[in-house]
Write a protein that holds these residues in place. Structure first.
Motif, short mmCIF file in Angstrom:
data_model
loop_
_atom_site.label_atom_id
_atom_site.label_comp_id
_atom_site.label_asym_id
_atom_site.label_seq_id
_atom_site.Cartn_x
_atom_site.Cartn_y
_atom_site.Cartn_z
N GLU A 218 0.84 -1.20 -0.03
CA GLU A 218 0.16 0.00 0.11
C GLU A 218 0.75 1.21 0.06
O GLU A 218 0.52 2.32 -0.55
CB GLU A 218 -0.96 -0.13 1.21
N ASN A 219 1.90 0.99 0.63
CA ASN A 219 2.97 2.47 0.62
C ASN A 219 4.19 1.73 0.74
O ASN A 219 4.62 0.61 1.22
CB ASN A 219 2.51 3.16 1.49
N CYS A 238 7.71 8.72 2.14
CA CYS A 238 6.76 7.59 1.98
C CYS A 238 5.79 8.01 0.68
O CYS A 238 5.68 9.10 0.29
CB CYS A 238 5.90 7.67 3.08
N GLU A 240 2.70 6.69 -1.45
CA GLU A 240 1.80 5.71 -1.82
C GLU A 240 1.63 4.97 -2.94
O GLU A 240 1.98 5.89 -4.24
CB GLU A 240 0.45 6.56 -1.83
N ASP A 242 0.90 0.84 -5.02
CA ASP A 242 0.33 -0.50 -4.91
C ASP A 242 1.46 -1.68 -5.56
O ASP A 242 1.07 -2.70 -5.42
CB ASP A 242 -0.93 -0.65 -5.46
#
Ligand SMILES: Cc1cc2nc3c(=O)[nH]c(=O)nc-3n(C[C@H](O)[C@H](O)[C@H](O)COP(=O)(O)OP(=O)(O)OC[C@H]3O[C@@H](n4cnc5c(N)ncnc54)[C@H](O)[C@@H]3O)c2cc1C
Ligand code: SF4
Ligand code: SF4
Ligand code: FES
Lengths: 533, 111
Positions: A218-219, A238, A240, A242
């Motif tokens: 997810e991140n 970080c 985001e 997938d």
């Protein structure tokens, strides 16, 4: 036991080329591939190739694949697919696994062209669904028409990472970043620039810390590293995403050769353990050859020539090709291979820090660390000429590294672009020739590094023509935003022409009208209002 | 997440549309494409859970080498879905260790 004059293991560019050469000389040839389809990596490679005409430059990889298959069929090469060769013996026997059965085959000569496997780098969360190899991304999108993910972080800035990032954009995915622990981009600058102007950010001297999420990615967190490649605390960021796509290098798949008893050497420059071979690719076991990535990681164009050499050598050794013909064949191939192995990315120079081109021009530092050349660095290069005073159209060539490539020179009907006999020389603009604005160079440039500029299109406006390989294709009249080399929104722009023709081979030419002051900056176009991003 | 039309490759060539079962639900895909491609297109990422630590796994290499993508297909465990062509009516199940249900679960009626 089945018996052949020549058995080839692997139906990639190297194996197919070897088989074509040998069968063309009259040998009975079988090619085994564990895959259901022949072609190896070629059918995943959808970009236009580098090199010169005889290396099939400016032809896309999958088209080269189709040509090879046709040639192989024409000379009667027998292909056995879904057939993994599980062992090769020094007495030139092979064990081939087909379905539940294993059959043994005897062959007078064997050429091993099994290619490479992808390297992996472990990090926290690397086994999570959503972490995939670059090859898997190519397989999903280019062979099966499925997007590997929506938001992808690319790990690795070598040619594979750069090319696959571009292909992800073409498939409609977003690439949130390209991260690499190296200090400079490993692949061709022109490949990096293609994605930088679409807005993909580069993070060099960055390592992946972890991929996380509930049951899937997810991140992703990356962080900057110091000269000792250790993480600098507080630099974490970080994204985001997938999908994490891993492109951290390839290793020769040379196990069959080792197991057959061929002498192996560990050569980091070639990607790991490779067989010791002579100039024909023959190992120390007579009649067993290695060609393509299995004998050292390079590119498809080199793999094809190595394949040809080994195929011809096997034919010559078995009496199918007279010495004179073989000698001529070999020399032709050697010359062709030598052309590819020159320049800044030559096998021997890879990884070495370089500060200037072979012409003595300082390399663009921005290109090496951010993926795009700074506007003020351009004037040092021979493909650039400030012609803002000119009234006609002229090309701007933003190709600033010594890579083996010359289609730009080849296609120009007006002699505007000169590379010369050494195909790694930088393209030079000929100030005396006059450009007809045909656009062939823009479409043929494998690096998409050529733009056409018309300084005085309308009072206050210039016209910039860019190569464009994305869908949806903008239409004539569309209003939008011009982006800079770094993908930054520059100014409002309007599409005044879209050219699409068979000769352009799916590289459409977009001519956009921008305020004259942005003539040397506007290098990409997106639909949508400038003011609203 | 399928590519409708690709700027270089055009409209992807596909076999005929088929239905298959994924953990009991009806899904659609195209005949002869790898099972894993059909699942990825439908947004399924988890193919199996490891036996020892129950960790999820999905596609990694997509060329049949890493075995991360194995699932139970028509009752047979350890099928590499990235190189196994999809057929009409196929029953595809998430694999737990080497079986079709989580440890301690009920093996009956999952299909
Ligand atoms: C992910 C990835 C991306 C790449 N991108 C590019 C690129 O953009 N441009 C470029 O020029 N190069 C690229 N390359 C490098 C590429 O490997 C070479 O271009 C080229 O494909 C090498 O040709 P080859 O014939 O040696 O190997 P391959 O093309 O890899 O072919 C090897 C063949 O051998 C078969 N095989 C392997 N083992 C066995 C066995 N035991 N039995 C039977 N068959 C076997 C395989 O199925 C495969 O078909 C890429 C490589 C990878 C892995
Ligand atoms: S646009 Fe045509 S004439 Fe002008 S430089 Fe390019 S190929 Fe030559
Ligand atoms: S400008 Fe010429 S040499 Fe440079 S990438 Fe383009 S075609 Fe090749
Ligand atoms: S994803 Fe690696 S074997 Fe299927």
């Amino acid at each position: 036991m089945e018996h052949y004059d020549l058995a080839v293991v692997g139906a990639g560019p190297a194996g197919l080329s070897a088989a074509i050469e040998a069968a063309g000389a009259g040998m009975g040839v079988v090619v085994f591939d564990e895959n259901a389809k022949p072609g190896g990596q070629l059918f995943k490679q959808i970009h236009k190739f580098f090199g010169s005409k005889e290396h099939k430059a400016k032809t896309r990889g999958f088209q080269i694949g189709r040509e090879l298959l046709e040639e192989a069929r024409a000379v009667g090469v027998k292909a056995e697919l879904n057939s993994a060769v599980v062992a090769v013996y020094g007495n030139r026997e092979l064990a081939v696994s087909q379905g539940e059965k294993i059959k043994r085959v005897k062959s007078d000569a064997i050429i091993i062209a099994t290619g490479a496997s992808e390297n992996m780098t472990p990090f926290e969360g690397w086994t999570l669904p959503g972490v995939i190899g670059a090859g898997a991304a190519q397989t999903l999108m280019n062979l099966h028409g499925v997007m590997p993910g929506k938001r992808v972080l690319m790990l690795g800035s070598g040619n594979v990472g750069l090319v696959v990032s571009y292909q992800l954009l073409q498939a409609g995915c977003q690439v949130v970043a390209v991260a690499d622990i190296a200090r400079t981009i490993g692949g061709y600058g022109v490949h990096a620039s293609k994605i930088a102007r679409c807005g993909v950010p580069f993070y060099l001297s960055h390592t992946i810390i972890k991929a996380q999420g509930d049951g899937k990615v997810e991140n992703v967190i990356i962080g900057e590293t110091d000269a000792k490649r250790e993480l600098i605390p507080g630099t974490e960021r970080c994204f985001e995403a997938d999908t994490v796509c891993v492109a951290v290098g390839l290793s020769p798949m040379s196990q069959l050769l080792g197991q057959a008893g061929c002498r192996m050497v560990n050569e980091p420059q070639k990607g790991g353990f490779v067989p010791k071979v002579n100039e024909y690719g023959e190992t120390d076991i007579k009649g067993i050859y290695a060609a393509g990535d299995v004998s050292g990681i390079e590119e498809a164009s080199a793999a094809m020539i190595e394949g040809r050499i080994s195929g011809a050598a096997a034919a010559n050794a078995a009496g199918f090709m007279p010495d004179g013909e073989f000698k001529a064949r070999f020399e032709e191939c050697e010359t062709s291979l030598a052309q590819l192995r020159r320049g800044m990315f030559a096998p021997g120079r890879k990884g070495a820090e370089q500060s200037e081109t072979d012409e003595g021009i300082p390399l663009s530092r921005a290109l090496l660390s951010k993926g795009y050349i700074d506007e003020n660095e351009l004037s040092a290069f021979p493909g650039f000429r400030d012609c803002s005073a000119l009234s006609e159209t002229y090309p701007v060539i933003e190709c600033t590294q010594n890579i083996p490539c010359n289609p730009c020179q080849d296609v120009c009907p007006k002699g505007c672009i000169h590379v010369g006999n050494d195909i790694t020389a930088l393209p030079v603009l000929n100030p005396k020739a006059s450009c007809s604005a045909c656009g062939m160079c823009v479409a043929a440039c494998s690096g998409q590094a050529i733009f056409l500029v018309q300084p005085h299109y309308e009072p206050g406006y210039a016209l910039v023509t860019i190569p464009y390989e994305f869908f949806p294709l903008p239409q004539k009249g569309d209003k939008g935003t011009a982006l800079s080399r770094s993908g930054e929104a520059l100014c409002p722009a309007q599409v005044v022409d879209v050219r699409d023709a068979k000769a352009l081979d799916n590289t459409r030419l977009l001519s956009i009208k921008v305020p004259s002051s942005h003539l040397n900056r506007a290098r990409f176009f997106v639909k949508g209002d400038f003011a609203n991003g | 997440m399928r590519i409708k039309e690709h700027p270089v490759l055009g409209i992807p060539e596909k076999g005929k549309a088929v239905s298959f079962y994924f953990d009991g639900d009806i899904f659609s895909g195209y005949e002869e494409e790898p099972i894993a491609a059909a699942l990825r297109a439908a947004g399924v990422l988890v193919h199996r859970h490891t036996s020892r630590r129950n960790e999820p796994r999905g596609i990694f290499c997509a060329i049949g080498r890493c075995t991360d993508c194995v699932m139970i297909v028509d009752g047979e465990p350890n099928v590499r879905t990235c190189i196994t062509p999809l057929k009409e009516g196929m029953r595809v199940q998430t694999q737990y260790g080497v079986s079709a249900v989580p440890e301690g679960g009920d093996a009956n009626g999952t299909l």
